[in-house]
Structure formats: C-alpha cells, structure tokens
Scaffold this motif. Structure first.
Motif, PDB file in Angstrom:
ATOM      1  N   ASP A 180       0.830  -1.215   0.000  1.00 39.99           N
ATOM      2  CA  ASP A 180       0.000   0.000   0.000  1.00 39.99           C
ATOM      3  C   ASP A 180       0.861   1.261   0.000  1.00 39.99           C
ATOM      4  OD1 ASP A 180      -2.243  -1.527  -0.010  1.00 39.99           O
ATOM      5  OD2 ASP A 180      -2.763  -1.184   2.101  1.00 39.99           O
ATOM      6  N   LEU A 181       1.860   1.262   0.872  1.00 38.08           N
ATOM      7  CA  LEU A 181       2.729   2.446   0.946  1.00 38.08           C
ATOM      8  C   LEU A 181       3.426   2.677  -0.389  1.00 38.08           C
ATOM      9  CD1 LEU A 181       4.351   1.908   4.475  1.00 38.08           C
ATOM     10  CD2 LEU A 181       2.730   3.722   3.832  1.00 38.08           C
ATOM     11  N   LEU A 182       3.912   1.590  -0.989  1.00 40.05           N
ATOM     12  CA  LEU A 182       4.629   1.717  -2.260  1.00 40.05           C
ATOM     13  C   LEU A 182       3.703   2.202  -3.365  1.00 40.05           C
ATOM     14  CD1 LEU A 182       6.828  -1.476  -2.042  1.00 40.05           C
ATOM     15  CD2 LEU A 182       7.700   0.868  -2.361  1.00 40.05           C
ATOM     16  N   SER A 183       2.481   1.660  -3.420  1.00 39.40           N
ATOM     17  CA  SER A 183       1.620   2.053  -4.536  1.00 39.40           C
ATOM     18  C   SER A 183       1.105   3.477  -4.353  1.00 39.40           C
ATOM     19  CB  SER A 183       0.488   1.053  -4.757  1.00 39.40           C
ATOM     20  OG  SER A 183      -0.296   0.975  -3.619  1.00 39.40           O
ATOM     21  N   THR A 184       1.052   3.942  -3.120  1.00 38.84           N
ATOM     22  CA  THR A 184       0.711   5.348  -2.903  1.00 38.84           C
ATOM     23  C   THR A 184       1.868   6.257  -3.336  1.00 38.84           C
ATOM     24  OG1 THR A 184      -0.686   4.726  -1.045  1.00 38.84           O
ATOM     25  CG2 THR A 184      -0.021   7.034  -1.165  1.00 38.84           C
ATOM     26  N   ALA A 185       3.078   5.899  -2.895  1.00 38.40           N
ATOM     27  CA  ALA A 185       4.238   6.740  -3.211  1.00 38.40           C
ATOM     28  C   ALA A 185       4.641   6.611  -4.677  1.00 38.40           C
ATOM     29  CB  ALA A 185       5.412   6.362  -2.303  1.00 38.40           C
ATOM     30  N   PHE A 186       4.478   5.421  -5.229  1.00 28.22           N
ATOM     31  CA  PHE A 186       4.900   5.153  -6.615  1.00 28.22           C
ATOM     32  C   PHE A 186       3.781   4.408  -7.331  1.00 28.22           C
ATOM     33  CE2 PHE A 186       8.651   5.067  -3.870  1.00 28.22           C
ATOM     34  CZ  PHE A 186       9.455   6.031  -4.469  1.00 28.22           C
ATOM     35  N   PRO A 187       2.839   5.152  -7.910  1.00 28.11           N
ATOM     36  CA  PRO A 187       1.650   4.503  -8.477  1.00 28.11           C
ATOM     37  C   PRO A 187       1.985   3.454  -9.540  1.00 28.11           C
ATOM     38  CG  PRO A 187       1.329   6.873  -8.315  1.00 28.11           C
ATOM     39  CD  PRO A 187       2.759   6.620  -7.974  1.00 28.11           C
ATOM     40  N   GLU A 188       3.122   3.575 -10.203  1.00 30.26           N
ATOM     41  CA  GLU A 188       3.455   2.589 -11.237  1.00 30.26           C
ATOM     42  C   GLU A 188       4.420   1.524 -10.746  1.00 30.26           C
ATOM     43  OE1 GLU A 188       4.660   4.694 -14.868  1.00 30.26           O
ATOM     44  OE2 GLU A 188       3.459   6.381 -14.125  1.00 30.26           O
ATOM     45  N   SER A 189       4.602   1.436  -9.450  1.00 27.45           N
ATOM     46  CA  SER A 189       5.603   0.491  -8.935  1.00 27.45           C
ATOM     47  C   SER A 189       5.181  -0.958  -9.129  1.00 27.45           C
ATOM     48  CB  SER A 189       5.843   0.751  -7.448  1.00 27.45           C
ATOM     49  OG  SER A 189       4.652   0.549  -6.717  1.00 27.45           O
ATOM     50  N   GLU A 190       6.195  -1.834  -9.191  1.00 28.70           N
ATOM     51  CA  GLU A 190       5.960  -3.275  -9.157  1.00 28.70           C
ATOM     52  C   GLU A 190       6.686  -3.839  -7.944  1.00 28.70           C
ATOM     53  OE1 GLU A 190       6.946  -5.135 -12.882  1.00 28.70           O
ATOM     54  OE2 GLU A 190       5.800  -3.633 -14.001  1.00 28.70           O
ATOM     55  N   PHE A 191       6.070  -4.847  -7.362  1.00 32.31           N
ATOM     56  CA  PHE A 191       6.510  -5.306  -6.045  1.00 32.31           C
ATOM     57  C   PHE A 191       6.434  -6.832  -6.050  1.00 32.31           C
ATOM     58  CE2 PHE A 191       4.951  -5.842  -1.455  1.00 32.31           C
ATOM     59  CZ  PHE A 191       6.218  -5.688  -0.898  1.00 32.31           C
ATOM     60  N   HIS A 192       7.570  -7.478  -5.828  1.00 31.98           N
ATOM     61  CA  HIS A 192       7.592  -8.940  -5.836  1.00 31.98           C
ATOM     62  C   HIS A 192       8.177  -9.468  -4.543  1.00 31.98           C
ATOM     63  CE1 HIS A 192       6.168  -9.415  -9.872  1.00 31.98           C
ATOM     64  NE2 HIS A 192       7.063  -8.562 -10.331  1.00 31.98           N
ATOM     65  N   VAL A 193       7.662 -10.601  -4.103  1.00 29.15           N
ATOM     66  CA  VAL A 193       8.052 -11.145  -2.807  1.00 29.15           C
ATOM     67  C   VAL A 193       8.277 -12.650  -2.899  1.00 29.15           C
ATOM     68  CG1 VAL A 193       7.439 -11.318  -0.360  1.00 29.15           C
ATOM     69  CG2 VAL A 193       6.482  -9.464  -1.740  1.00 29.15           C
ATOM     70  N   PHE A 194       9.388 -13.081  -2.354  1.00 26.22           N
ATOM     71  CA  PHE A 194       9.516 -14.503  -2.026  1.00 26.22           C
ATOM     72  C   PHE A 194      10.317 -14.579  -0.734  1.00 26.22           C
ATOM     73  CE2 PHE A 194      13.899 -15.802  -2.525  1.00 26.22           C
ATOM     74  CZ  PHE A 194      14.454 -14.857  -3.375  1.00 26.22           C
ATOM     75  N   GLY A 195      10.357 -15.743  -0.140  1.00 30.96           N
ATOM     76  CA  GLY A 195      11.122 -15.810   1.103  1.00 30.96           C
ATOM     77  C   GLY A 195      11.363 -17.214   1.579  1.00 30.96           C
ATOM     78  N   HIS A 196      12.393 -17.329   2.432  1.00 27.33           N
ATOM     79  CA  HIS A 196      12.657 -18.548   3.186  1.00 27.33           C
ATOM     80  C   HIS A 196      11.738 -18.464   4.408  1.00 27.33           C
ATOM     81  CE1 HIS A 196      16.363 -17.961   0.862  1.00 27.33           C
ATOM     82  NE2 HIS A 196      16.654 -16.918   1.572  1.00 27.33           N
ATOM     83  N   ILE A 197      10.438 -18.637   4.230  1.00 26.35           N
ATOM     84  CA  ILE A 197       9.576 -18.235   5.344  1.00 26.35           C
ATOM     85  C   ILE A 197       9.673 -19.183   6.532  1.00 26.35           C
ATOM     86  CG2 ILE A 197       7.973 -17.069   3.777  1.00 26.35           C
ATOM     87  CD1 ILE A 197       5.897 -19.134   4.963  1.00 26.35           C
ATOM     88  N   GLY A 198      10.195 -20.383   6.284  1.00 23.91           N
ATOM     89  CA  GLY A 198      10.427 -21.296   7.406  1.00 23.91           C
ATOM     90  C   GLY A 198      11.291 -20.666   8.473  1.00 23.91           C
TER      91      GLY A 198
END
Lengths: 460, 460
Positions: free
Chosen positions: A355-373
């Motif tokens: 949300d913060l990113l899309s407000t500050a940068f309306p054209e932003s792309e955001f990708h996530v992965f993780g070692h969530i274990g």
C-alpha cells in the motif's frame, strides 16, 4: 610498482595499481575498485603485520572476501587500505571422522562444498553466491541461505575460529568441539560483526554426513492462512528432514516463469506457491513422506494444487523459479530487500508495504519470495520509472516504505545480508538506542581508533 | 527487617536475614548462604533499579538462579548483594504456531518443558538439574545436556533476549526470528558469559514439534576404535534422528549397575558401553532403523553385544545406569570433571589422566562417561582416602592430573559447566593469554567497576 604506504610490509604481496582499477567495486557495483593499496596476505601472521602497521599509522582498513555481499560492507575508498584474503584459500584439513573442515578464510564456499562432497560429507551452508563468496565473508556476515531451517545460520556451524584484532593481536580459538564453555566464547565477537571487530583468518566448520537424496514438491495455495498451516504441518510431519520451505507470492511466480520462458510446474494464478524440500537417507521413503504430507494437506483444504518432482531435472526446474529472478531485475532500477519477522506478521506486513509503495509510486511493481520457514522475506521493488525521472530521493523513499512498517511487527531490516554501509540509516527501525549504544561500546573496546571497516553498521 | 543497604529500593522484596541463613549456598555446598542482602525482583525494571543503585554505591552483586551450577558461579559472600530471579518465573507466552516460548529468567527448566509438552511442543533442552535450574541460569552458562548432538547448546535455542547491564541499562532484543543480522547480535554478550556482563531477565526460546517416540539401545564394545566407528556409523545411518550417543567406560558401567543393584541390560566386563537414542515420528520405523544399525555394526565386528529397549521401562533402566551415578559418589571425596576434546583424542587422554592419577594417588578410583557425540567427557575421581589424610592440596593435585593433559589434545577444561569460581585457576590450560586478555577487555567495557559477579571466570 604498488604504493608503499606502510613501512615494513614490502615482502607482503599487493595488487599493482593498474590491477586495482581493473577490479570492480563489487558484484553489485561495476565502478573501478578504489583503494590506496590492496594487500594480498598469505597467512594470519601477514594479516597481523598489516594491521599492526595500519594501527601505528592510523590507517583505515577495509576487508574484502568475494565482494558479493549485498550491503556494500566491503566497499573501500581511495584512502583505505584494502586487505583481500583471496590468497588465504587453503583447505587445511578435512577430518572425515570428526566431520570437521579446517580452512583459511579466503576459501570459496563452493570449493569447500565440493571438497566435503568428495569425502562423502556435506557442508550445510549454501547460498546463491556460492561460486564467489568466501568462508571468511560468510562468517563475518553470519550468512544464512537455503538450509537455515534445518542447520541454522553460519554461527551454528563454526566450531573454531582465528581472527586478528585491529591492533594486530591474533586471537586463536581453533578448537574442534561442539561443546566448550571455558570462558567467553570469543568466536561470537567475529561472527556477524561484519569485520568491524577483527578479521577472520581461519576457521573450523562442522560438516555433516552426505545426504543421500532429496524429495521436492511445489504446492499452490489460496491464502496466507493456508500457507502458515502448511508450514506447521510440514514441520510436524517432516521434522528434521525438512530443509527448505520457500514461499513465492503469486505475482513473483508468474513473472519469473513467464520471463524465463519455462512452463510452470503448477499453473499460475494462485496467491502463493510453496517449494518444500526434504533430505532423505532413503529416497523412496522421503518421497512417500512428502506425498503423504500433500495428501493430508489437500484433504484438509490447506493446498489447492501440488506436484512432486519426479526427477533431478524436475527438481532443478522448481528451484530455478525460486532462484533465478533475473526477469524481475530486467527493469531498472530494482531494489532488493532482505527482511525478517514472525510468520504471523507476514501477510499484514506485505500488504502494508504494498500500500505504501503504490501510494508513493503509483506505477511500482513489487515482488516477494522468502525462506519463510525461518522468517525471512526478500522483496523486489521497481518504483516504476528510470532513476533520473524519479530523482535522487527515490531509493530512500522506497526504503522508507519497506522498512518503516517493520517497526510495528517487531521485524528486522536485515535477516541475512547484514547492515554494511547501505542499511545503516535504517538500523534504528530494528534496534533501540540502547542496543546501538552497546554495539558502539563493543566496537570502541576493540577498535578505539575506528580503523577497521569504519562506517560499517554504524558511524562512531 | 532486612537490611536497607541501598537507597530507593524499599519497595523491592528482599529475603529476611533469617531466611538468608536458612538457605544453602548451593546444591553442592550445604553451608548457609552468605549475602549482605538478597533481593527478589519481580520485573526487569526492578532488576534495573537494583543495578543502578549498586552501581552508584560501588556495591558488588551476585546473580542467583537455581543455585545448581557445577562451578560455584553463583556463590555469594557476606559483602555481596545477591539478586535471585526466583520471583520472575512467569511463562509469558507459548506461541504454538511460531513454536516459541517467551519467558522470564526465573522459570524452572522442567516447568517450561511441561508447559511446552501440554501444547504438543518440545523444548530441546534437558539436563539432570531440570527440576531446580532456571532458564536464566541455563542461558548465562550456555547449558548443554543430553540433546546437544541434535539440537545444539542453549546458544542455539535463544531467539530473543533481554538483559540488564551493570549500570542498570536494559538491553532488550526480544525478537522471535531465527534470522536477524541487523548489527551485532547482542544476545551473544549474555549467553555463556556467566552473568559477568549483564543479568538475563527474559528470553524467547525456540520450541520444536513434540517427539512421537524414542528408540533406545545399548551396545557393548571392546575397543575405542570400535566406539569411534560406531559413532560415525550412527551419524551416517540415523542422521538428525540421533539425539544421544552416551559412552560409559566399563568400570563406570559395572560400578553403577552393581551399586544400584540392577541387572545390567548387557553383561558387565566389556571395555565400553554406548547408549544410543533416536527420536522418531514413527515408533516402529525408528526401532527398525536402530536394529538395522546394530545388525550392520555386529556384522562388521564393531560391536560385541547389544540390546534394544523393548518398553519405556527398559529404556528408563538403560538411562538410569547412565544418569544415576550416586554409587560412585558414596565414597568421599569424589571430584567431578567436565572436559571436552575431539573424539580421536579421547582414548589417549583418558589413559594419560589415569596414569597421572594412579601415580599421584595409588589408591585412586577413576570413572568416565560422556556425551561423546559432542566431545564431552565427565570424569569422577576418588583419590583414595579421606580429605583430611590427604591434605588441602589434594583437590588441586587431582585437578592437575585431569586438566594438564588437555593442553596437548587441544581440549577444554569445561564443556558445559562453565568456569565459575572453581575452575578459574585452570583457564590458562584451555585459553591463551591473548584470549583471556580479550575476555577482560570485554568485561571492562561493560563493567569497569567489576561489580557484577566479580571473580567469576577470571579476576580483573
């Protein structure tokens, strides 16, 4: 001729000035390496002599290993003396009975992995930079990687350690035992302190018996609640055999498989994809256990779709989508982050940051992965335009969107990459004033002149 | 009325003077506890206030948990203020999803073990003093115990920590993540430093899924070479399921089973007895794996005799011979030691120590067992006569026989018990002058007045 900055070191190898400029600053920064001199010591004693001379001359020092760290911790300036441990690259001993490896700090991780494998042993440390990063750098940054859920961070693998203090004294604690409570465990001063307290020169690492095989599977899931439930179930059913639980958000999975031009093992369109791997002494039993887990998870509605790797080739294809995020890096600039928090906080945190990113940068792309274990997420942020158009404050603003929401979830701005020079402005998000003051007390106790890796983690 | 040594602390609970003297110094020393005052704080804030007041008044402090430590590290004198954390005994939270326990330092180990078990979770720390020792003491001494081969020492279980520095500042690093490389890992300052840098007040510990069952077996062996081979084979075949590999020397096994009046599971008369235990998610598969290991070991001549526990009762009987060394303690005095070294050095070390002892004390008796999977041996020495007859130098001379041969095998005078006050004279056997100097630098950086647990590990 290389410059002779410091007296008494003429017999210690240095890079020629032309060879200094021919090196890149780091894997991440192609600009020419800056340094007043680059020493290439061949022994702990030579490192000690260099540090003594620097100490006497009030000369700042930057330590360099594979120069693949993600936080600019090894970047030197034109007034620093750099010490590269690349010639301290001997595997001194692999003891197959004790299952230990005694090495110099400049050994490349992959070289040691292979040497262990030749003796039917396994070094339980693996990360993307395996072909260039060094054991000394791994120790100085307390490296993590893909096996942490099973074997812990590097801190957990170091049995013995030798390091040189900023004044040149050699601290040698090269004992091979798992248990040694004879006074303070001085190894901890040098593990994960990013070369600010001393330079790691040698180590004794734990090895494990070679792993007979792996079972690997990919699950598609529709909610984070289902992800958390699958993680719990995997830990309960697979126990110590569970070596990886890697989570890809749907957009990451789609973008990478599309960009690489590979057919995704399970269809795109789900919210989450979990890559689960176990190590097994019996390949068939390992697969059976993973199939049973998936059957139970499907029956209880935890996963929507799943596929088991039927061959090493299929296993590699699954891992490639997790590992090869090159398609995401094609747009410029892309900023990479490495944060951690409790699993329960992840869904909310990612939503807030998005949300913060899309407000500050309306054209932003955001990708996530993780070692969530192990609580670790990696985030990729493309703010949406070239850096020139966005101005110099872009990176800082992206960092704000990513780091500030960590405070309310008791998270960390660095799970495994360290702080280096790059993340220093944000240390206060994760650490209290008292914690930072205690870090500085420790630094000053051993490096009162602030000569060794100055400006790494914090400014004194 | 308790004495009011320090201003501003009237609202913090203290022991009444009569209650101080009614306490024993420790589990090992029945003489009345000595202390100018014993504070019983109920919170980290109260600990902080006590330390601030002591700091202002140059008052020495000794921290007390369960007072079962084996190295006199919590023994106070009549001029010390003692701080007992016994009222900080709340289990604040067990998070079954994250598999973590957030506790105050005064929680008894067994209480937390049971609370975890009620939630179908497992605290991977266990040692003989479980009913009296506290989590704070376990952390301050980096406790080991019987699961180290599988789960590591306490250092490996602490995710978050809160401690109070000698000047009263609270350092709170209560984050629950496995991975957190945001600057120096300050927890390491307090783990295993025996309360000399700060007082641990709260912690977040890792839990594991509850273990479904155990498979346990006892092997009789005729040579140390066979023992080392069986250890290697056990690690290779059982992997992470192997939780214990405990070795009893033949004389220990015979003396304990005879003294307890129990029928030994395998006959006496062999040189070594190895107690091997695995944890298993499937009881039958676990037993099958252990039987297969023993069949392979018998076929290749590694073991001479073996027996598998067929019931929980038989399992307890095996462990009782390992755990209940009361028959060996019947003769007085018996000195207990806790040393570690590489497995390859053990046979030679034990022979050397035995020779030295029998030369110095011709009537001595010497018994050995150990968690040899992690390099740890426990030695019992009965020098052969009452202490009066042998004189005050007896203990020191026995220590010399046990400790000095460690130097040539790069061993440690304390595997898991710490140094405390008792082993201080021998620290130089295991640690170099530089190492000890670095320890003192660290201590002085945080406790320049030497007020907190003074004289523990070293004298400043």
């Amino acid at each position: 001729m290389a410059p002779t900055l410091l007296p008494g070191l003429q017999d210690i190898a240095q890079l020629e000035p032309g060879d200094i400029a021919a090196r890149a600053t780091s894997y991440w920064d192609a600009s020419p390496l800056q340094a007043a001199a680059v020493y290439l010591p061949r022994s702990t004693e030579e490192v000690s002599r260099i540090l003594k001379a620097c100490h006497a001359a009030d000369q700042t020092i930057v330590v360099q290993g594979g120069r693949t760290g993600c936080a600019a911790g090894a970047d030197s300036t034109g007034t620093d003396v750099a010490i590269s441990l690349e010639r301290m690259n001997r595997i001194e001993r692999i003891d197959a009975d004790a299952m230990t490896a005694e090495v110099e700090a400049g050994v490349i991780l992959e070289t040691l992995q292979n040497a262990a494998a030749e003796r039917d042993l396994f070094l339980p440390l693996d990360l993307g930079a395996r072909g260039s990063c060094t054991i000394g750098g791994n120790i100085a940054t307390n490296a993590g990687g893909v096996n942490v859920i099973r074997y812990g961070m590097v801190r957990n693998l170091v049995l013995g350690l030798e390091a040189v203090l900023p004044d040149g004294r050699i601290v040698s604690s090269m004992q091979p035992m798992l248990k040694n409570n004879s006074g303070y465990d001085l190894k901890q001063l040098f593990i994960g302190t990013e070369g600010t307290i001393g330079i790691v020169t040698r180590a004794i690492l734990r090895l494990e018996p070679a792993v007979a095989g792996h079972a690997t599977a990919l699950a598609a899931l529709s909610s984070f609640e289902a992800v958390a439930a699958l993680l719990r179930l995997s830990k309960a059913r697979l126990g110590a055999d569970l070596t990886s639980f890697e989570l890809m958000w749907g957009a990451y999975y789609a973008a990478v498989s599309d960009g690489l031009g590979v057919r995704p093992p399970t269809p795109v369109g789900y919210d989450y994809y979990a890559l689960i791997e176990t190590e097994c002494r019996d390949q068939e039993a390992g697969r059976d256990a993973l199939v049973a887990l998936f059957e139970e998870a499907i029956a209880t509605g935890r996963i929507d779709d799943g596929v088991l790797a039927q061959s090493e080739k299929e296993r590699r294809e699954m891992w490639r989508i997790r590992d090869d995020f090159e398609p995401i890096l094609r747009k410029k600039p892309v900023y990479l982050f490495d944060v951690s928090m409790g699993v329960a906080a992840m869904e909310g945190y990612v939503a807030t940051a998005r949300d913060l990113l899309s407000t500050a940068f309306p054209e932003s792309e955001f990708h996530v992965f993780g070692h969530i274990g192990d609580g670790n997420l990696h985030l990729f942020v493309y703010p949406g335009q070239g850096p020139a158009a966005l101005g110099a404050g872009t990176r800082r603003e992206v960092e704000r969107c990513v780091y500030e929401p960590l405070q309310s979830v008791n998270g960390s701005i660095s799970a495994e990459h360290g702080i280096g020079r790059e993340k220093k402005p944000w240390l206060g998000v994760t650490r209290s004033d008292t914690e930072i003051a205690v870090m500085k007390t420790l630094k000053r106790a051993f490096d009162p002149k602030n000569l060794l890796n100055p400006g790494v983690i914090f400014d004194l």
